[in-house]
Design a protein around this motif. Sequence first.
Motif, PDB file in Angstrom:
ATOM      1  N   LEU A  87       0.800  -1.229   0.000  1.00  0.00           N
ATOM      2  CA  LEU A  87       0.000   0.000   0.000  1.00  0.00           C
ATOM      3  C   LEU A  87       0.832   1.277   0.000  1.00  0.00           C
ATOM      4  N   GLY A  88       2.088   1.194   0.464  1.00  0.00           N
ATOM      5  CA  GLY A  88       2.867   2.421   0.617  1.00  0.00           C
ATOM      6  C   GLY A  88       4.280   2.298   0.101  1.00  0.00           C
ATOM      7  N   PRO A  89       5.065   3.348   0.264  1.00  0.00           N
ATOM      8  CA  PRO A  89       6.446   3.361  -0.232  1.00  0.00           C
ATOM      9  C   PRO A  89       7.351   2.435   0.572  1.00  0.00           C
ATOM     10  N   VAL A  90       8.256   1.772  -0.131  1.00  0.00           N
ATOM     11  CA  VAL A  90       9.204   0.868   0.517  1.00  0.00           C
ATOM     12  C   VAL A  90      10.064   1.627   1.522  1.00  0.00           C
ATOM     13  N   SER A  91      10.527   2.806   1.132  1.00  0.00           N
ATOM     14  CA  SER A  91      11.457   3.566   1.971  1.00  0.00           C
ATOM     15  C   SER A  91      10.841   3.936   3.322  1.00  0.00           C
ATOM     16  N   LEU A  92       9.661   4.558   3.311  1.00  0.00           N
ATOM     17  CA  LEU A  92       9.038   4.982   4.561  1.00  0.00           C
ATOM     18  C   LEU A  92       8.541   3.798   5.377  1.00  0.00           C
ATOM     19  N   THR A  93       8.035   2.777   4.693  1.00  0.00           N
ATOM     20  CA  THR A  93       7.557   1.592   5.407  1.00  0.00           C
ATOM     21  C   THR A  93       8.700   0.939   6.178  1.00  0.00           C
ATOM     22  N   SER A  94       9.812   0.720   5.495  1.00  0.00           N
ATOM     23  CA  SER A  94      10.965   0.088   6.142  1.00  0.00           C
ATOM     24  C   SER A  94      11.517   0.954   7.268  1.00  0.00           C
ATOM     25  N   LEU A  95      11.514   2.280   7.058  1.00  0.00           N
ATOM     26  CA  LEU A  95      12.008   3.190   8.087  1.00  0.00           C
ATOM     27  C   LEU A  95      11.158   3.097   9.350  1.00  0.00           C
ATOM     28  N   ILE A  96       9.837   3.217   9.193  1.00  0.00           N
ATOM     29  CA  ILE A  96       8.956   3.227  10.366  1.00  0.00           C
ATOM     30  C   ILE A  96       8.967   1.879  11.066  1.00  0.00           C
ATOM     31  N   VAL A  97       9.019   0.792  10.304  1.00  0.00           N
ATOM     32  CA  VAL A  97       9.077  -0.534  10.917  1.00  0.00           C
ATOM     33  C   VAL A  97      10.368  -0.683  11.729  1.00  0.00           C
ATOM     34  N   SER A  98      11.445  -0.048  11.285  1.00  0.00           N
ATOM     35  CA  SER A  98      12.707  -0.121  12.038  1.00  0.00           C
ATOM     36  C   SER A  98      12.589   0.541  13.407  1.00  0.00           C
ATOM     37  N   PHE A  99      11.575   1.399  13.581  1.00  0.00           N
ATOM     38  CA  PHE A  99      11.351   2.022  14.878  1.00  0.00           C
ATOM     39  C   PHE A  99      10.862   1.015  15.918  1.00  0.00           C
ATOM     40  N   SER A 100      10.597  -0.212  15.492  1.00  0.00           N
ATOM     41  CA  SER A 100      10.133  -1.238  16.425  1.00  0.00           C
ATOM     42  C   SER A 100      11.140  -1.475  17.550  1.00  0.00           C
ATOM     43  N   LEU A 101      12.384  -1.065  17.334  1.00  0.00           N
ATOM     44  CA  LEU A 101      13.399  -1.274  18.375  1.00  0.00           C
ATOM     45  C   LEU A 101      13.121  -0.453  19.634  1.00  0.00           C
ATOM     46  N   ILE A 102      12.198   0.535  19.553  1.00  0.00           N
ATOM     47  CA  ILE A 102      11.862   1.294  20.762  1.00  0.00           C
ATOM     48  C   ILE A 102      11.139   0.402  21.773  1.00  0.00           C
ATOM     49  N   ILE A 103      10.473  -0.640  21.302  1.00  0.00           N
ATOM     50  CA  ILE A 103       9.735  -1.522  22.213  1.00  0.00           C
ATOM     51  C   ILE A 103      10.689  -2.349  23.074  1.00  0.00           C
ATOM     52  N   PRO A 104      11.685  -3.052  22.477  1.00  0.00           N
ATOM     53  CA  PRO A 104      12.636  -3.750  23.352  1.00  0.00           C
ATOM     54  C   PRO A 104      13.490  -2.786  24.183  1.00  0.00           C
ATOM     55  N   CYS A 105      13.744  -1.570  23.651  1.00  0.00           N
ATOM     56  CA  CYS A 105      14.483  -0.574  24.438  1.00  0.00           C
ATOM     57  C   CYS A 105      13.691  -0.206  25.691  1.00  0.00           C
ATOM     58  N   ALA A 106      12.388   0.064  25.495  1.00  0.00           N
ATOM     59  CA  ALA A 106      11.531   0.409  26.634  1.00  0.00           C
ATOM     60  C   ALA A 106      11.397  -0.767  27.589  1.00  0.00           C
ATOM     61  N   TYR A 107      11.303  -1.971  27.029  1.00  0.00           N
ATOM     62  CA  TYR A 107      11.221  -3.181  27.854  1.00  0.00           C
ATOM     63  C   TYR A 107      12.478  -3.331  28.715  1.00  0.00           C
ATOM     64  N   GLY A 108      13.625  -3.100  28.099  1.00  0.00           N
ATOM     65  CA  GLY A 108      14.893  -3.215  28.841  1.00  0.00           C
ATOM     66  C   GLY A 108      14.996  -2.195  29.962  1.00  0.00           C
ATOM     67  N   ILE A 109      14.538  -0.966  29.700  1.00  0.00           N
ATOM     68  CA  ILE A 109      14.613   0.099  30.703  1.00  0.00           C
ATOM     69  C   ILE A 109      13.633  -0.157  31.852  1.00  0.00           C
ATOM     70  N   LEU A 110      12.401  -0.569  31.499  1.00  0.00           N
ATOM     71  CA  LEU A 110      11.353  -0.717  32.504  1.00  0.00           C
ATOM     72  C   LEU A 110      11.470  -2.007  33.312  1.00  0.00           C
ATOM     73  N   PHE A 111      11.839  -3.099  32.653  1.00  0.00           N
ATOM     74  CA  PHE A 111      11.788  -4.398  33.321  1.00  0.00           C
ATOM     75  C   PHE A 111      13.165  -5.004  33.605  1.00  0.00           C
ATOM     76  N   LEU A 112      14.171  -4.633  32.808  1.00  0.00           N
ATOM     77  CA  LEU A 112      15.507  -5.185  33.027  1.00  0.00           C
ATOM     78  C   LEU A 112      16.432  -4.157  33.675  1.00  0.00           C
ATOM     79  N   HIS A 113      15.871  -2.958  33.962  1.00  0.00           N
ATOM     80  CA  HIS A 113      16.607  -1.903  34.670  1.00  0.00           C
ATOM     81  C   HIS A 113      17.877  -1.479  33.923  1.00  0.00           C
ATOM     82  N   GLU A 114      17.775  -1.430  32.594  1.00  0.00           N
ATOM     83  CA  GLU A 114      18.892  -0.944  31.797  1.00  0.00           C
ATOM     84  C   GLU A 114      18.966   0.578  31.909  1.00  0.00           C
ATOM     85  N   PRO A 115      20.156   1.164  31.895  1.00  0.00           N
ATOM     86  CA  PRO A 115      20.284   2.618  32.069  1.00  0.00           C
ATOM     87  C   PRO A 115      19.794   3.398  30.848  1.00  0.00           C
ATOM     88  N   ILE A 116      19.296   4.601  31.102  1.00  0.00           N
ATOM     89  CA  ILE A 116      18.903   5.503  30.014  1.00  0.00           C
ATOM     90  C   ILE A 116      20.135   6.320  29.647  1.00  0.00           C
TER      91      ILE A 116
END
Length: 289
Positions: A87-116
């Motif tokens: 439905l959309g452009p390859v470039s923007l789709t791939s870019l936004i999907v790459s933002f998925s790393l914020i979820i494990p980052c937040a998980y690590g900070i909140l539950f694994l007590h990783e430093p900010i």
Amino acid sequence: MNMICFFGIILCACAQSLLAKACSHSTNNPIYFNMEKALFAFLPFAAVVAVTSAPSRWFHAETAIFAFFFAVSLCISMYAGYQALKLGPVSLTSLIVSFSLIIPCAYGILFLHEPITFFKSTGFVFLLAAILLTNGKREHNTVPVSKKWAKFTLLTLVSNGLCSCLQKQHQTKYPGLYLNEFMCDSMLFATLIFAAAFVISRRKTVSLLKTKKGIHKFGILSGFANAGVNFLTLALAARSDASALFPLISAGTIVSTSAAGILLFRERLEKRQLAALLAGFAAVVCLKL
């Protein structure tokens, strides 16, 4: 050897997006495409596990449980990602999907007590800028971005992030162990899930497959590309500093996929979207550091 692995990862990662986009133009059958992709990603892992692991390690109950839930999230990601690329452009789709790393980052900070860290904070600022820049009125002759595309892209992002969290949980419990077994089980479960969906929708799917020639190449090549990314990443991670490796891989994948979308699919991005691409590039690199 390190450079060969690095460019191999970028090539395979880029190929997955381009093959999905090409398949959506040719057949528009996400279930069959992803069933073949999962199967041909599973086969190389099964071969490696059979050769390198002792028979006693071929099945590990807790790894299989993690792998099942990973596979469910992966199937959602694969299906939604296919629809988003259609439905959309390859470039923007791939870019936004790459933002998925914020979820494990937040998980690590909140539950694994990783430093900010400074880089993580900076990455979140760039990420917010990129998200804001992807919105706005579309210019004439630029690639359209619809609400349906946004929904599928967001679903892909979330499910990708859940996959990363499950991998992180598994490796927190079994550090450095059952890596190939985990991926082998995951791809087997994903294949079975898509196979079940294929059987349920077989009337429509089979009639479509009979009218199309050469469609198998998309799923088969994408499956091998998926396996290639994972194998080469493991090989490179063992040789290089991960803090430098993963930002380079993420940055290289974004650049190559965006260039391919512009060159192969004639995608024309507006200035706001190009600015979002640059901000997203910076965000992914910072969040990976």
